[in-house]
Design a protein around this motif. Structure first.
Motif, mmCIF file in Angstrom:
data_model
loop_
_atom_site.group_PDB
_atom_site.id
_atom_site.type_symbol
_atom_site.label_atom_id
_atom_site.label_comp_id
_atom_site.label_asym_id
_atom_site.label_seq_id
_atom_site.Cartn_x
_atom_site.Cartn_y
_atom_site.Cartn_z
ATOM 1 N N ILE A 1 10.680 -1.658 -8.195
ATOM 2 C CA ILE A 1 9.635 -0.868 -7.554
ATOM 3 C C ILE A 1 10.305 0.187 -6.689
ATOM 4 O O ILE A 1 11.145 -0.137 -5.848
ATOM 5 C CB ILE A 1 8.755 -1.780 -6.665
ATOM 6 N N THR A 2 9.974 1.459 -6.926
ATOM 7 C CA THR A 2 10.557 2.525 -6.105
ATOM 8 C C THR A 2 9.436 3.394 -5.568
ATOM 9 O O THR A 2 8.770 4.091 -6.321
ATOM 10 C CB THR A 2 11.521 3.397 -6.933
ATOM 11 N N PRO A 3 9.184 3.299 -4.274
ATOM 12 C CA PRO A 3 8.094 4.130 -3.709
ATOM 13 C C PRO A 3 8.445 5.604 -3.848
ATOM 14 O O PRO A 3 9.622 5.989 -3.739
ATOM 15 C CB PRO A 3 8.062 3.701 -2.241
ATOM 16 N N ALA B 1 0.826 -1.210 0.000
ATOM 17 C CA ALA B 1 0.000 0.000 0.000
ATOM 18 C C ALA B 1 0.861 1.261 0.000
ATOM 19 O O ALA B 1 0.517 2.263 -0.630
ATOM 20 C CB ALA B 1 -0.923 -0.025 1.222
ATOM 21 N N ARG B 2 2.024 1.181 0.657
ATOM 22 C CA ARG B 2 2.890 2.362 0.737
ATOM 23 C C ARG B 2 3.856 2.438 -0.443
ATOM 24 O O ARG B 2 4.732 3.296 -0.487
ATOM 25 C CB ARG B 2 3.665 2.352 2.052
ATOM 26 N N GLY B 3 3.711 1.492 -1.374
ATOM 27 C CA GLY B 3 4.552 1.536 -2.568
ATOM 28 C C GLY B 3 5.885 0.841 -2.412
ATOM 29 O O GLY B 3 6.747 0.917 -3.281
#
Lengths: 645, 645
Positions: free
Chosen positions: A258-260, A219-221
């Protein structure tokens, strides 16, 4: 930097990295970079320019084809570096091309020369038999210094992954199941069903390459693993299997990380250092690793016995040692069951105003004597105990116990074998602990048949009955251990084993049962059984059959006062007072001479036949697999293994 | 409480106690008492009342004959307790009495049952063959759990002690040199000559019982050991052999302790606790233990190789691994000798205004190339270096070195075997490092004969010559290691070994020599030699011959500019710049099938015959002992061991 301080998970605490951005760097530069980023080792290409290695390797090229070996020490090569073969060379060699084969050999030999931790080769293309021969020939010629990691794959697509599993099985079969050729499982997606990946727990898996593709943003990336892959990674860690993080899939195609948004990924942006951008993935692995339940004290004590073959005891021919008694006596859960069984039996069989007679046959150092006295106290029955024992060393201990515990009045020591000892008394309850992991394998039937003459007509035996169970398993490690004995007899001997790197192809099935006392006119303790697991029971996946697990389930007592069991069957395992499983018995393992592929495409079933045979001097088992194909009978006439009477 | 923190001395840091005042106490009471006094383990009698054990052991006595096993845990029994057999039972069994034999067996079996660290039996009386059979039969039936310590003696009386040694040798021979039957040397006095006790360093010694009898008071009245026993205890400690302090001699007679007047020995006077009065003796052992020189870094690194059999290299058939080169290159002392030899050769052979040609045959990863270039610089000679190498992996490193070290102008890499490579250049100096531990055993003669065609008529070979040496040794540990291979071939193979538990019966003698270049018309590298050690060279002591140590001594160069040697002969071992011995070569060990007693009473000599044999495919050695008695020829026709050409 290791994932955590736990050492009971073996090499799993060391994580590697395999990144496209390392291309062209020297191994020592890759190692230094990886170490500063928290990784413990790197997987790098063996060749400087992979196409250069496809030149004719029978001549000496003017320029070196690979980086030098002196920038890393021997111990750095062996702990920090996995070398990867060149894709083009792998392709040519896998297709049988002679020049490609020579080039591949040169790459494998270089890896062995520098003593790299492993050399990784892709087995997803080409002919598995050609590749298996090449790898087997290589590891046989270089000895045990450098292992081969055969790169296979898991994408989450069932048919695709089943094909990869069969390719691995074929490769492994071609090199005669060489234990230095191990699977390197490149994971890009999660299987739908647990059994699709759990079968790998029984295979020779060296490491998992976990592609960033296989992660999803939370959810927070932040990158996290889907639930099924979390379970997979945890199960791998628990078996000491290492993870390598990688930023491309098994075809060499780059995967996006994946990079929040909340994370300023300065490192990569500024320095272009891809290792840095793995940080969130590495931290996630730390989280998974540290979240693994610590082992209980008992489980820790059992770590050395995991997948360790123990020859079965010869309980009648050999006298047990003091330390063996000590170990058995430590299992409170077992004696709690016995005490309860004796208590119920006394309530049902002995009147309140009578004096009951309990006969402990095989009293050892006295734990069943103690359990019987306690049971009598709880049942409010007065009893006299006869302690029969054949081991003169154990009798010394019993003699001391009489004095130390004040048992002189209640307990009589009778030295001798229960099958032949002379004694006029008759028992209400005959108590014994002669069960083996497979129930009857330590000759409980023969011994109790001999001892039942001491029973009153109304008397009962504890145990009252025991049933034996068999289940087919994947367990490359146990098969390797048996083969390593270099003795044909070892392949025809059942062992006591704490299963660890094992996968159950099908659940345990009953083969036979013994009951006591046995009032048959002519007692026959020979048995024969045939059990099978259908394709639907196995599930629609391919597996490799390495042998059979064996268990027992016993009824110690069953009467109006209660039903008391003692079992190591996985579905009914007796638990101790603290919630720990009873640990007196590990299961048994019946090996088969050659592993058998159970191919999902042919919808095979498994059928197993087993015999219990007895003559005047010994008891033994014979066994055979009769489906998917008919094999030979193992241990015919007890030629390799028997228990002496 | 251990004597010190050093772990490199193995179990020697643990000291035991054996005292008359323990008689009648239970083992657990003795253990508790000993631990509080600083000792790590106790030696106690197995029987409660020793005469009780001589009753007929085929019946069950009403009272237990020994103390119970439950007061100590299995791990305490195995680390804290040595059980002693009863003297009367030992006497009867040693005389062949049937009841005594059964009683002894019961005592031995009890010790195995409880898993005691060891069981000690006196072998100073009775028939050694009877005793050896009993002990061998026992250890073979109980497996490896409990070792037997055969108590023998050293009193300082030469004839008496030589008899004890022969009794030990006969006992050991009777049980077929079983490695679980070890000597327990009860020391009551110091031998006059060092060799009288040094021979024990090559035997299977488990421990020394050091009687307080063997101590003398120093000027202040404190107990110390005479000088010769100090050396003995130090030598035992260095070999991981434990000491047990005892207050009686090996006949069971009490010995008086030394108590300086200055010490108020309140403990003993008040509590009658003899363990306490051992304090000064224990403290003296601490002093000896802690006074042992710490090992150098190099010696520490070699600890795992002590008495460890390494199969000789197959230098022509196998390519060396990177880590093997790395290890060799680390020995500065060797390359300093080579550099000096090349320097002298260049001075003598190459004129100042010429360009010299140096050919390194078997260049590996380049250490001799580097040494040659340095030598040329020091000699102020301009040279060109040809680096011949057959290992394609090493050539990769040489190619990188050319660039990294700026050698492109001066060094030419020639891939190929020196015996067959095609090359027009001719050398002034041919440099090679093909020597094995026995000189010629890695085929230096055959390789250099092949390479000498590259030499100018005035050219020289470095090495110029090498000589092989042989010495007879006592080394039960090496013999055990060979037998443990369970392969007849292992008994006919020479090994590379760092000798540790070894005693030289006689000094090394030359067997043969090779010189290069060899200008014989027909080169014959076969050899035959016969060497002997007379009774007076051996000295007037009995010993057990377990095989032969082998060494080389080489002249790298000898000319007007200097004489440069390289040797592992004990008397001329090459030393490095820091005073450490050169470590590139361990000696070799030629085993013999059966140990031979060299009996001082028959004034025997030792004679050894050895052959070097060569055919088109291989080279091998054959060897035989011809005195004191004629034995078979080992490795006939190279049936068990050979080096491939």
């Amino acid at each position: 930097m290791a994932l955590g301080a736990r050492e009971d998970l073996g090499d799993a605490r060391f994580v590697g990295i395999e990144t496209l951005s390392d291309s062209g760097s020297t191994p020592d530069a890759c190692v230094r970079r990886a170490l500063t980023r928290g990784f413990d080792f790197v997987s790098v290409s063996v060749a400087i320019d992979e196409f250069a290695t496809s030149v004719d390797p029978s001549t000496y090229p003017a320029k070196p084809l690979t980086h030098g070996d002196r920038a890393l020490s021997g111990s750095e090569w062996s702990t920090r570096v996995v070398l990867r073969c060149s894709p083009e060379v792998e392709r040519l060699a896998g297709a049988g091309d002679a020049r490609g084969t020579r080039a591949l050999n040169r790459e494998l030999k270089w890896a062995a020369h520098v003593g790299a931790h492993a050399v990784a080769m892709n087995i997803n293309a080409g002919d598995p038999t050609l590749i298996g021969r090449l790898l087997g020939s290589h590891v046989a010629s270089v000895g045990e210094t450098t292992r081969v990691w055969a790169r296979t794959r898991m994408s989450g697509d069932k048919a695709f992954d089943d094909d990869a599993y069969r390719r691995w099985a074929a490769t492994s079969a071609a090199c005669d199941e060489n234990s230095n050729v191990r699977a390197y499982l490149h994971i890009t997606g999660a299987p739908k069903e647990r059994r699709e990946w759990e079968r790998w727990l029984g295979e020779r898996v060296a490491a998992c390459a976990l592609s960033v593709d296989s992660f999803v943003p939370n959810a927070r990336g932040f990158p996290v693993l889907p639930k099924e892959l979390q379970a997979l990674v945890r199960a791998m860690f628990e078996r000491g299997i290492q993870v390598v993080l990688t930023d491309y899939n098994e075809s060499g195609v780059a995967a996006k990380k994946i990079t929040p948004e909340s994370v300023e990924n300065e490192g990569e942006r500024v320095s272009g250092d891809a290792a840095h951008s793995f940080r969130l993935y590495w931290e996630y692995l730390v989280y998974i690793f540290r979240g693994i339940e610590p082992l209980s004290e008992q489980a820790l004590a059992e770590v050395p016995y995991r997948d360790h073959l123990q020859a079965p005891l010869q309980p009648l021919m050999d006298n047990l040692e003091s330390v063996t008694y000590e170990t058995f006596e430590r299992d409170a859960s077992k004696y709690i069951q016995y005490e309860e069984a004796v208590r119920c039996a006394l309530l049902d069989v002995v009147d309140e105003d009578q004096e009951g007679t309990v006969m402990v046959v095989g009293a050892g150092r006295g734990p069943l004597v103690r359990a019987s006295l306690r049971a009598a106290e709880r049942a409010r029955r007065k009893i006299i105990v006869y302690a029969l024992e054949k081991n003169p060393n154990a009798i010394v201990t019993l003699q001391h116990l009489l004095v130390e515990e004040g048992w002189q009045e209640a307990v009589h020591i009778i030295p001798g074998d229960m099958r032949t000892a002379k004694l006029d008394a008759k028992a209400d309850v005959l108590v014994s602990e002669l069960l083996g992991s497979f129930g009857d394998n330590e000759l409980s039937p023969e011994c109790l048949d001999g001892a039942q003459r001491f029973l009153k007509p109304t008397g009962v035996s504890i145990p009252r009955s025991y049933e034996s169970f068999i289940a087919p398993i994947v367990s490359a490690k146990l098969h390797d251990a048996v083969v390593a004995c270099k003795d044909k007899k070892a392949l025809e001997t059942p062992y006591v084993v704490q299963f660890h790197k094992t996968f159950s192809i099908g659940g345990p099935k009953s083969v036979w049962k013994f009951e006591h006392p046995n009032h048959d006119g002519c007692i026959d303790n020979e048995r024969y059984a045939r059990v099978s697991w259908s394709h639907s029971e196995i599930g629609d996946i391919s597996t490799t059959l390495h042998g059979f697990a064996a268990y027992f389930d016993s009824t110690l007592y069953n009467g109006p006062a209660g039903h008391v069991r003692c079992s190591i069957h996985p579905a009914s395992h007796t638990m101790g007072p603290t919630g720990e499983p009873m640990f007196s018995w590990f299961p048994m393992y019946f090996p088969i001479r050659s592993p058998i592929l159970i191919d999902s495409r042919s919808a095979s079933s498994i059928e197993f036949v087993i015999w219990r045979r007895v003559d005047v001097h010994k008891m033994w088992y014979e066994w055979a697999v009769t489906a998917p194909s008919r094999g030979h009978v193992h241990n015919l006439n007890g030629q390799s293994y028997w228990i002496g009477l």
